[in-house]
Design an enzyme around this catalytic site. Structure first.
Site, PDB file in Angstrom:
ATOM      1  CG  ASN A   7      -1.827   0.983   1.298  1.00 36.88           C
ATOM      2  OD1 ASN A   7      -1.480   2.079   0.777  1.00 36.88           O
ATOM      3  ND2 ASN A   7      -3.072   1.031   1.767  1.00 36.88           N
ATOM      4  CG  HIS A  10       1.351   5.365   4.854  1.00 38.62           C
ATOM      5  ND1 HIS A  10       0.593   6.097   5.523  1.00 38.62           N
ATOM      6  CD2 HIS A  10       0.954   4.067   4.665  1.00 38.62           C
ATOM      7  CE1 HIS A  10      -0.247   5.479   6.069  1.00 38.62           C
ATOM      8  NE2 HIS A  10      -0.193   4.121   5.627  1.00 38.62           N
ATOM      9  CG  HIS A  43      -8.311   4.322   0.892  1.00 37.91           C
ATOM     10  ND1 HIS A  43      -8.476   4.230   2.504  1.00 37.91           N
ATOM     11  CD2 HIS A  43      -9.417   4.392   0.825  1.00 37.91           C
ATOM     12  CE1 HIS A  43      -9.720   4.597   2.824  1.00 37.91           C
ATOM     13  NE2 HIS A  43     -10.358   4.714   1.768  1.00 37.91           N
ATOM     14  NE  ARG A  45      -9.320   8.689   4.116  1.00 32.00           N
ATOM     15  CZ  ARG A  45      -9.706   7.891   5.103  1.00 32.00           C
ATOM     16  NH1 ARG A  45      -8.993   6.869   5.294  1.00 32.00           N
ATOM     17  NH2 ARG A  45     -10.698   8.051   5.967  1.00 32.00           N
ATOM     18  NE  ARG A  49      -7.663  11.837   5.258  1.00 31.94           N
ATOM     19  CZ  ARG A  49      -8.399  11.429   6.318  1.00 31.94           C
ATOM     20  NH1 ARG A  49      -7.528  10.775   7.290  1.00 31.94           N
ATOM     21  NH2 ARG A  49      -9.618  11.483   6.812  1.00 31.94           N
ATOM     22  CD  GLU A  70      -7.189  -0.265   1.167  1.00 34.21           C
ATOM     23  OE1 GLU A  70      -7.373   0.712   1.748  1.00 34.21           O
ATOM     24  OE2 GLU A  70      -6.420  -0.913   1.412  1.00 34.21           O
ATOM     25  CB  THR A 101      -9.446   1.786   7.250  1.00 31.94           C
ATOM     26  OG1 THR A 101      -8.937   2.410   6.311  1.00 31.94           O
ATOM     27  CG2 THR A 101     -10.838   1.390   7.205  1.00 31.94           C
ATOM     28  CD  GLU A 151      -7.548  -5.956   2.991  1.00 34.77           C
ATOM     29  OE1 GLU A 151      -7.339  -5.571   1.969  1.00 34.77           O
ATOM     30  OE2 GLU A 151      -6.742  -5.266   3.797  1.00 34.77           O
ATOM     31  CG  HIS A 191      -5.781  -1.666   9.397  1.00 38.54           C
ATOM     32  ND1 HIS A 191      -5.488  -1.118  10.591  1.00 38.54           N
ATOM     33  CD2 HIS A 191      -5.991  -0.434   8.525  1.00 38.54           C
ATOM     34  CE1 HIS A 191      -5.464   0.323  10.571  1.00 38.54           C
ATOM     35  NE2 HIS A 191      -5.816   0.690   9.318  1.00 38.54           N
TER      36      HIS A 191
HETATM   37  N1  PXP Z   1      -5.790  -2.912   4.215  1.00 40.92           N
HETATM   38  C1  PXP Z   1      -6.738  -1.941   4.195  1.00 40.92           C
HETATM   39  C2  PXP Z   1      -8.420  -2.356   4.024  1.00 40.92           C
HETATM   40  C3  PXP Z   1      -6.485  -0.587   4.938  1.00 40.92           C
HETATM   41  O1  PXP Z   1      -7.399   0.298   4.935  1.00 40.92           O
HETATM   42  C4  PXP Z   1      -5.326  -0.285   5.108  1.00 40.92           C
HETATM   43  C5  PXP Z   1      -4.933   0.925   5.521  1.00 40.92           C
HETATM   44  O2  PXP Z   1      -4.752   1.825   4.450  1.00 40.92           O
HETATM   45  C6  PXP Z   1      -4.375  -1.508   4.834  1.00 40.92           C
HETATM   46  C7  PXP Z   1      -4.622  -2.547   4.427  1.00 40.92           C
HETATM   47  C8  PXP Z   1      -2.720  -1.238   5.145  1.00 40.92           C
HETATM   48  O3  PXP Z   1      -2.683  -1.021   6.694  1.00 40.92           O
HETATM   49  P1  PXP Z   1      -1.371  -0.449   7.120  1.00 40.92           P
HETATM   50  O4  PXP Z   1      -1.003   0.786   6.480  1.00 40.92           O
HETATM   51  O5  PXP Z   1      -1.465  -0.338   8.713  1.00 40.92           O
HETATM   52  O6  PXP Z   1      -0.332  -1.416   6.744  1.00 40.92           O
END
Ligand code: PXP
Length: 239
Positions: A7, A10, A43, A45, A49, A70, A101, A151, A191
């Site tokens: 992901n 960040h 994601h 949003r 953001r 996402e 999330t 998921e 997550h």
């Molecule tokens: N899966 C989902 C559905 C999420 O919303 C997120 C956070 O955006 C992640 C995975 C990844 O989470 P993390 O950044 O804590 O690894």
């Protein structure tokens, strides 16, 4: 063998903090793929953001593995997904004020509205996953809603401080995996997973793909810092 989806939200967060065009999550996605990631997750949003529409559009053209989008179950997002055609859409809950999330989608409570959006996405040829807590009723309802994947939200396990709480959360994840697989669902998880807590989940087996973001990007900042400083120090000294 399980796959890793990275992901890159960040990276976009750092870019947006300056409002300029670097670091680019598209470049980060390409590097993640070169390093062995088997999927890229973003994601988009509602408040934009971090990830921007432009990122999703370019990633659709450049991601060579699989693009997992996402998003919240809204008319706007469904329209974007149908246009962009990611390899998977993961529906997540979204509140503007949250930092990330917070918890899985309550598919039991929001079944009617989810059904409408899931049907539109599936009619548009998209594979749909629902981000849910490790709870049997949620898994059963996801199956009834006709999605191919769930998921499993691993956040509660990751945040548990006491070892007995962690064990209990891990057991819930294991039960949810078994229930989902029995129903024929593909199982992803994510997550809060990091370099300390992921192996216990991997040991449960049965998970196809892990979507991991924050811990990987955090580590990249630290393991990359030395080189970045060395390169700038050389420029300053030579300059
Ligand atoms: N899966 C989902 C559905 C999420 O919303 C997120 C956070 O955006 C992640 C995975 C990844 O989470 P993390 O950044 O804590 O690894």
């Amino acid at each position: 063998m399980a796959k890793l989806g990275v992901n890159v939200d960040h990276v976009a967060t750092v870019r947006q903090a300056r409002g300029i065009n670097e670091p680019d999550p598209v470049t980060a996605a390409a590097l993640a793929e070169l390093a062995g990631a088997e999927g890229i997750t973003v994601h988009l949003r509602e408040d934009r953001r971090h990830i921007q529409d432009r990122d999703v559009e370019i990633l659709r053209q450049t991601v060579k593995t699989r693009l997992n989008l996402e998003m919240a179950a809204t008319d706007e997002m469904v329209g974007i997904a149908l246009k962009v055609q990611p390899d998977m859409v993961t529906l997540v809950p979204e509140k503007r004020e949250e930092l990330t999330t917070e918890g899985g989608l309550d598919v039991v409570r929001y079944r009617p509205i989810l059904k409408k959006h899931i049907d539109l996405l599936r009619q548009g040829g998209l594979v749909v996953s629902l981000f849910v807590d490790p709870d049997i009723e949620q898994i059963k309802m996801a199956h009834r809603l006709g999605v191919e994947y769930v998921e499993i939200h691993t956040g509660t396990y990751c945040e548990a401080r006491r070892s007995e709480d962690r064990k209990a959360e891990l057991a819930k994840i294991g039960t949810a995996i078994r229930a989902g697989r029995k129903l024929g669902l593909g199982i992803n998880a994510g997550h809060g997973l990091n370099y300390q807590n992921v192996q216990a989940v991997v040991a449960l087996g049965g998970i196809e793909e892990y979507n991991i973001g924050h811990s990987i990007i955090s580590r990249a900042v630290l393991v990359g810092l030395e080189r970045a400083v060395r390169e700038m120090a050389a420029l300053v000294r030579e300059g």
